[in-house]
Design an enzyme around this catalytic site. Structure first.
Site, PDB file in Angstrom:
ATOM      1  NE  ARG A  83      -0.407   8.803   1.011  1.00  0.00           N
ATOM      2  CZ  ARG A  83      -0.006   8.353  -0.358  1.00  0.00           C
ATOM      3  NH1 ARG A  83       1.331   8.207  -0.549  1.00  0.00           N
ATOM      4  NH2 ARG A  83      -0.995   8.338  -0.798  1.00  0.00           N
ATOM      5  CG  HIS A 127      -2.314   3.528  -2.845  1.00  0.00           C
ATOM      6  ND1 HIS A 127      -1.168   4.277  -2.464  1.00  0.00           N
ATOM      7  CD2 HIS A 127      -1.753   2.766  -3.988  1.00  0.00           C
ATOM      8  CE1 HIS A 127      -0.122   4.272  -2.921  1.00  0.00           C
ATOM      9  NE2 HIS A 127      -0.240   3.396  -3.879  1.00  0.00           N
ATOM     10  CD  GLU A 172       1.241   7.789  -7.655  1.00  0.00           C
ATOM     11  OE1 GLU A 172       1.072   6.594  -8.187  1.00  0.00           O
ATOM     12  OE2 GLU A 172       2.386   8.335  -7.246  1.00  0.00           O
ATOM     13  CG  ASN A 298       2.553  10.488  -4.580  1.00  0.00           C
ATOM     14  OD1 ASN A 298       2.579  11.075  -3.537  1.00  0.00           O
ATOM     15  ND2 ASN A 298       1.878   9.588  -4.582  1.00  0.00           N
ATOM     16  CE1 TYR A 300       8.535   6.543  -5.594  1.00  0.00           C
ATOM     17  CE2 TYR A 300       6.639   7.909  -6.317  1.00  0.00           C
ATOM     18  CZ  TYR A 300       7.301   6.867  -5.595  1.00  0.00           C
ATOM     19  OH  TYR A 300       6.422   6.370  -4.456  1.00  0.00           O
ATOM     20  CD  GLU A 358       3.342   6.949  -2.900  1.00  0.00           C
ATOM     21  OE1 GLU A 358       4.059   6.561  -4.032  1.00  0.00           O
ATOM     22  OE2 GLU A 358       2.318   6.551  -2.864  1.00  0.00           O
TER      23      GLU A 358
HETATM   24  C1  GBH Z   1       3.998   5.054  -6.914  1.00  0.00           C
HETATM   25  O1  GBH Z   1       3.539   5.561  -8.008  1.00  0.00           O
HETATM   26  C2  GBH Z   1       2.854   4.382  -6.073  1.00  0.00           C
HETATM   27  O2  GBH Z   1       1.927   5.182  -5.550  1.00  0.00           O
HETATM   28  C3  GBH Z   1       3.341   3.137  -5.264  1.00  0.00           C
HETATM   29  O3  GBH Z   1       2.176   2.529  -4.942  1.00  0.00           O
HETATM   30  C4  GBH Z   1       4.311   2.689  -5.736  1.00  0.00           C
HETATM   31  O4  GBH Z   1       4.866   1.456  -4.941  1.00  0.00           O
HETATM   32  C5  GBH Z   1       5.536   3.526  -6.051  1.00  0.00           C
HETATM   33  O5  GBH Z   1       5.105   4.764  -6.760  1.00  0.00           O
HETATM   34  C6  GBH Z   1       6.761   3.107  -6.453  1.00  0.00           C
HETATM   35  O6  GBH Z   1       6.492   2.563  -7.811  1.00  0.00           O
HETATM   36  O7  GBH Z   1       8.925   2.285 -15.298  1.00  0.00           O
HETATM   37  O8  GBH Z   1       9.363   4.093 -17.131  1.00  0.00           O
HETATM   38  O9  GBH Z   1       7.323   2.517 -17.121  1.00  0.00           O
HETATM   39  C7  GBH Z   1       4.495   6.153  -8.753  1.00  0.00           C
HETATM   40  C8  GBH Z   1       4.193   6.554 -10.070  1.00  0.00           C
HETATM   41  C9  GBH Z   1       3.882   4.895 -12.246  1.00  0.00           C
HETATM   42  C10 GBH Z   1       6.015   6.161 -11.941  1.00  0.00           C
HETATM   43  C11 GBH Z   1       4.589   3.793 -13.093  1.00  0.00           C
HETATM   44  C12 GBH Z   1       6.403   5.356 -12.578  1.00  0.00           C
HETATM   45  C13 GBH Z   1       6.035   3.814 -14.629  1.00  0.00           C
HETATM   46  C14 GBH Z   1       7.200   4.419 -15.525  1.00  0.00           C
HETATM   47  N1  GBH Z   1       4.684   5.447 -11.176  1.00  0.00           N
HETATM   48  N2  GBH Z   1       5.739   4.505 -13.677  1.00  0.00           N
HETATM   49  S1  GBH Z   1       8.283   3.264 -16.445  1.00  0.00           S
END
Ligand code: GBH
Length: 450
Positions: A83, A127, A172, A298, A300, A358
């Site tokens: 991707r 993106h 996103e 996605n 996390y 992701e």
């Molecule tokens: C993804 O976003 C992106 O698609 C990618 O480009 C990026 O490299 C990857 O994640 C890793 O970050 O730390 O508490 O302030 C994930 C969405 C947006 C989730 C920012 C966490 C910050 C939370 N992310 N968010 S905090």
């Protein structure tokens, strides 16, 4: 050693799709080559204080020149699919006009390189690297940007549609809209809630209008959108925290999924946002609700939400939960959150096929004396999340594939190069690539040797 929770590939359906993901601004570099123009991330990164190490993506992993090596690595790992995303500023340098042939050629060569290596290309059309000239005209806050996006989508799908069947309209939209235009932590760095919701609406609308266009240009196209989603957990059992979590979830989850699956914006959240509600024209919600072929998720970490009276926008805040395992960014490690999230989406919306587009983790990797990166934390994160994915499949959730974030270390947005997510280590001084222990484990998993 392999954690007991790590599954083997053979425990997944035979046609389950395995891949890795990247994005253009984070890896390509070649910031002013072959007619590429400035993106909002070039402008944002050039603003002092916005990126932690003062860096930008102008060189990044030099993937623009080193892509054959990167695709060799992907093939060597045994991936089924890769991707990637397409940099709009390589394709259009001004409003109207013709697409830039040199930009189109780059992606055409890249896709041929994937096919030669047996990698199924999954193209993400947006993106986050909007051309700056469009931001100068108001960016996603303006409805005209939807039309500019459709011209870009048309150019890409005409050029690549004979070879690329899998298309993701947006990565996103929450991040595009809220982090970029309300939190101000991503480009373009604005801090206005009403703008963020209008941006969000135009991004969703551009998705809805792109789907039939992609289908018209690409016979047999599989089209979807990738959302970043979190299970939402109240910080306590108090009524106030539960209500705060409910408000947060309305904006974070239902605000996206309800319109995509034909229910319009959720009424409760619409009432809470009040005057910040977006302007919606007749036909918009029908366009956004166009059926898609898959939903990209996605995942996390879960979010823990506390009541925060007066905090914008909806009186809640995300807490860093105490005494849980976290990655180097403080994100909770919660594999079962992925199982839970997929089950919830399936139950709420029946979206058909889903893909984890992701999932990954950030750790402070070190190259050791023998030249190895022994990222046991990331390997364990991967193993445990594949275990959670196996549970989701076993429960009947229609999840059909998984893309690890990320193939290679890269420009981690506001964190610059300080934060690493790759299964492959990049030495930015030499551009040397090194498969980390996590990448070696994924390779063994994919060869069914774990
Ligand atoms: C993804 O976003 C992106 O698609 C990618 O480009 C990026 O490299 C990857 O994640 C890793 O970050 O730390 O508490 O302030 C994930 C969405 C947006 C989730 C920012 C966490 C910050 C939370 N992310 N968010 S905090």
């Amino acid at each position: 050693s392999t954690a007991p929770t790590a599954p083997s590939r053979a425990e997944f359906p035979r046609d389950f799709l395995w891949g890795c993901a990247t994005s253009s601004y984070q890896i390509e570099g070649a910031g002013s080559e072959d007619g590429r123009v400035e993106s909002i991330w070039d402008r944002f990164a050039a603003t002092p204080g916005k990126v932690r190490d003062g860096s930008n993506g102008s060189v990044a992993c030099d993937h623009y020149h080193r892509w054959p090596e990167d695709l060799d690595i992907a093939r060597g790992m045994g991936l089924d699919a890769y991707r990637f995303s397409i940099a709009w500023p390589r394709i259009f340098s001004a409003s109207g006009g013709k697409p830039n042939e040199r930009g189109l050629d780059f992606y055409s060569r890249l896709v041929d390189g994937m096919l030669e290596r047996g990698l199924q290309p999954w193209a993400t059309l947006y993106h986050w690297d909007l051309p700056q000239f469009l931001q100068d005209q108001g960016g996603w806050n303006e409805r005209a940007t939807v039309d500019a996006y459709l011209a870009f989508v048309d150019a890409m799908t005409r050029r690549l549609g004979d070879r690329v069947q899998h298309w993701i309209t947006h990565n996103e939209p929450w991040c595009t809209a809220m982090i970029g235009n309300f939190e101000g932590l991503h480009a373009p760095g604005l801090t206005d809630f009403k703008t963020a919701l209008q941006v969000c609406h135009h991004v969703l609308l551009s998705h809805g209008k792109a789907v039939p266009l992609i289908r018209a240009n690409v016979p047999g196209a599989q089209v979807g959108i990738s959302l970043s989603l979190h299970p939402v957990r109240p910080a306590s059992a108090s009524a106030a925290d539960q209500a705060a979590a409910e408000r947060h979830d309305g904006l974070r989850y239902r605000w996206f999924l309800d319109p995509l699956y034909g229910r319009g914006y959720p009424a409760a959240t619409m009432a809470q946002v009040g005057d910040a509600a977006p302007s919606v024209l007749p036909g918009d919600m029908e366009a956004i609700a166009v059926p898609t072929d898959f939903l990209g998720v996605n995942y996390y970490f879960p979010e823990t939400i506390a009541d925060a009276p007066g905090a914008a926008p909806l009186g809640s805040r995300v807490l860093a939960p105490a005494s849980v395992e976290t990655t180097a960014l403080g994100w909770e490690v919660a594999p079962q959150g992925m199982t839970e999230l997929l089950a919830r989406i399936e139950n709420d919306y029946h979206p058909g096929d889903m893909y984890i587009t992701e999932n990954g983790s950030c750790y402070d990797d070190q190259v050791d004396g023998s030249g190895e990166v022994n990222d046991t934390d990331r390997r364990r994160y991967l193993q445990r999340h594949l275990g959670a994915l196996k549970d989701a499949v076993a429960s009947g959730v229609k999840v059909k594939g998984y893309f690890a974030w990320s193939l290679i270390d890269n420009f981690e947005w506001a964190e610059g190069y300080l934060r690493r997510f790759g299964l492959v280590h990049i030495d930015y001084a030499t551009q040397q690539r090194r498969l980390k222990a996590s990448g070696k484990w994924y390779r063994a998993f994919l060869k069914d040797e774990t």
